[in-house]
Design an enzyme around this catalytic site. Sequence first.
Site, PDB file in Angstrom:
ATOM      1  N   HIS A 163       0.801  -1.228   0.000  1.00  0.00           N
ATOM      2  CA  HIS A 163       0.000   0.000   0.000  1.00  0.00           C
ATOM      3  C   HIS A 163       0.834   1.279   0.000  1.00  0.00           C
ATOM      4  O   HIS A 163       0.312   2.369  -0.102  1.00  0.00           O
ATOM      5  CB  HIS A 163      -0.948   0.028   1.199  1.00  0.00           C
ATOM      6  CG  HIS A 163      -0.250   0.307   2.494  1.00  0.00           C
ATOM      7  ND1 HIS A 163       0.366  -0.671   3.216  1.00  0.00           N
ATOM      8  CD2 HIS A 163      -0.041   1.457   3.167  1.00  0.00           C
ATOM      9  CE1 HIS A 163       0.906  -0.143   4.289  1.00  0.00           C
ATOM     10  NE2 HIS A 163       0.687   1.149   4.288  1.00  0.00           N
TER      11      HIS A 163
HETATM   12  C1  UD1 Z   1      -1.841   4.802   6.471  1.00  0.00           C
HETATM   13  C2  UD1 Z   1      -0.559   5.199   7.172  1.00  0.00           C
HETATM   14  C3  UD1 Z   1       0.484   4.083   7.032  1.00  0.00           C
HETATM   15  C4  UD1 Z   1      -0.078   2.732   7.460  1.00  0.00           C
HETATM   16  C5  UD1 Z   1      -1.374   2.454   6.691  1.00  0.00           C
HETATM   17  C6  UD1 Z   1      -2.012   1.143   7.087  1.00  0.00           C
HETATM   18  C7  UD1 Z   1      -0.059   7.633   7.147  1.00  0.00           C
HETATM   19  C8  UD1 Z   1       0.783   8.689   6.555  1.00  0.00           C
HETATM   20  N1  UD1 Z   1       0.035   6.411   6.585  1.00  0.00           N
HETATM   21  O1  UD1 Z   1      -1.556   4.699   5.072  1.00  0.00           O
HETATM   22  O2  UD1 Z   1       1.608   4.393   7.839  1.00  0.00           O
HETATM   23  O3  UD1 Z   1       0.863   1.703   7.184  1.00  0.00           O
HETATM   24  O4  UD1 Z   1      -2.282   3.537   6.950  1.00  0.00           O
HETATM   25  O5  UD1 Z   1      -3.193   0.909   6.385  1.00  0.00           O
HETATM   26  O6  UD1 Z   1      -0.787   7.907   8.088  1.00  0.00           O
HETATM   27  N2  UD1 Z   1      -8.839   4.790   2.015  1.00  0.00           N
HETATM   28  C9  UD1 Z   1     -10.062   4.171   1.943  1.00  0.00           C
HETATM   29  N3  UD1 Z   1     -10.681   3.815   3.112  1.00  0.00           N
HETATM   30  C10 UD1 Z   1     -10.132   4.058   4.327  1.00  0.00           C
HETATM   31  C11 UD1 Z   1      -8.894   4.711   4.381  1.00  0.00           C
HETATM   32  C12 UD1 Z   1      -8.252   5.038   3.226  1.00  0.00           C
HETATM   33  O7  UD1 Z   1     -10.589   3.934   0.875  1.00  0.00           O
HETATM   34  O8  UD1 Z   1     -10.730   3.702   5.347  1.00  0.00           O
HETATM   35  C13 UD1 Z   1      -8.163   5.162   0.758  1.00  0.00           C
HETATM   36  C14 UD1 Z   1      -8.379   6.613   0.438  1.00  0.00           C
HETATM   37  O9  UD1 Z   1      -8.475   6.746  -0.956  1.00  0.00           O
HETATM   38  C15 UD1 Z   1      -7.105   7.271   0.888  1.00  0.00           C
HETATM   39  C16 UD1 Z   1      -6.089   6.171   0.627  1.00  0.00           C
HETATM   40  O10 UD1 Z   1      -6.794   4.951   0.883  1.00  0.00           O
HETATM   41  O11 UD1 Z   1      -6.839   8.434   0.198  1.00  0.00           O
HETATM   42  C17 UD1 Z   1      -4.891   6.254   1.488  1.00  0.00           C
HETATM   43  O12 UD1 Z   1      -5.261   6.310   2.848  1.00  0.00           O
HETATM   44  P1  UD1 Z   1      -4.361   7.142   3.895  1.00  0.00           P
HETATM   45  O13 UD1 Z   1      -5.071   7.185   5.177  1.00  0.00           O
HETATM   46  O14 UD1 Z   1      -3.916   8.395   3.284  1.00  0.00           O
HETATM   47  O15 UD1 Z   1      -3.044   6.330   4.053  1.00  0.00           O
HETATM   48  P2  UD1 Z   1      -2.732   4.784   3.993  1.00  0.00           P
HETATM   49  O16 UD1 Z   1      -2.131   4.520   2.658  1.00  0.00           O
HETATM   50  O17 UD1 Z   1      -3.876   3.947   4.429  1.00  0.00           O
END
Ligand code: UD1
Length: 377
Positions: A221
């Site tokens: 991811h």
């Molecule tokens: C976050 C953490 C990372 C951790 C990971 C575990 C930061 C900077 N990164 O990364 O350290 O290893 O979580 O999962 O805090 N999204 C969804 N549903 C959700 C959450 C996210 O669809 O419930 C999608 C959204 O499009 C979002 C993308 O995933 O923009 C990325 O999510 P984000 O919270 O930015 O970071 P992670 O990649 O999940």
Amino acid sequence: MKIISVVGARPNFMKVAPLIRAINRHNENNIDKTEHLLVHTGQHYDDCLSKKIFDELEIPTADINLGVGSGTHAEQVGNSMIALEKVFEKEKPDWVVVYGDVNATMAASITAKKLLIKVCHVEAGLRSGDWTMPEEINRIVTDRLSDLLLTPDKISMKNLINEGISINSIKFVGNIMIDTLEFNRDKAKKLNIQNIISNSLIVNNPVNSLIEDNYAVMTLHRPSNVDNKHVLEDLVNLIINDLSKEIPIIWAIHPRTQKQLQLFNLWENIISTNSIFVVKPLGYLEMLRLNMSAKIMLTDSGGLQEECSFFNKKCLVCRKVTERPEALGQSTFMVESPEKLNEIFIRHIDDYEINYECPFGDGHSAEKITKILKKIM
Ligand code: UD1
């Protein structure tokens, strides 16, 4: 004493669960009670990344959910800070406890510190040295601001001392993830692997073709692997054309990764490959169960490196560097570039057995943290 724990994303939840239990135990046995409030910034909002894990780990529903959701880093951090400021001003905690390295961690530590509230960082001192990782920035800012830095291992202690942080504010408590692993391993053991897969399968693949202990587990991811079309395409081609020919692969797909694969038109190729079982993000117990019987793990996650070490499984890490170097060459092996992936994968599948002592703690970190917080109040 009043404590507010702030969590935001999946890897935080495993770390807060044992501390809540330890505080409850402490309150049962002492007249001097600790009040604990749980604040969820809402960075992870999908049920499979949040509610499911809360339920499995028996974490009470958050007292406050800020609902910040997705967005750019500045949006996530900024919106969390605005909302947290109101909570901290109203609740006036003695300590704000933050966990790991996600955006919520940094947002809460900056907000608390500016309100002159003491900050305690659980999992302090991890360093990858890679400033392109958002998590590295979150760790360094949080550690710089924290009044109490609780390290999971000795290397992290050294990192903090080398950065000039006073030894008086650093305490080695071991890795709190191990508390959670110890607490849940028997529950996880009872789960049936084929049921786990069939319940979470995104594409209709015949699960009965999967043999109990002959599979690899995969998660990806990190922005460095999934945000660039060419990088992701190279990885996907290797996984489809080479790795999945060696062994069936169970790929627990993060919502971010699924979106990127669809955007880059790579999704159809993956889901039409018979030996790749694409499943939704798994629950904590489900992932433990798969990990226990897997031949090998391929990931870019941080926590899975520790869990593999605990279960004596080899973990191939799709990154240039790791902030968890203790198990390097034992259970952790870096895949620095996609070109090397196939060769490294085959080498370790052929020689998958390891037997060494996990260096990540004794499973009693939460107890130690509760005592330390009480003592220095
Ligand atoms: C976050 C953490 C990372 C951790 C990971 C575990 C930061 C900077 N990164 O990364 O350290 O290893 O979580 O999962 O805090 N999204 C969804 N549903 C959700 C959450 C996210 O669809 O419930 C999608 C959204 O499009 C979002 C993308 O995933 O923009 C990325 O999510 P984000 O919270 O930015 O970071 P992670 O990649 O999940």
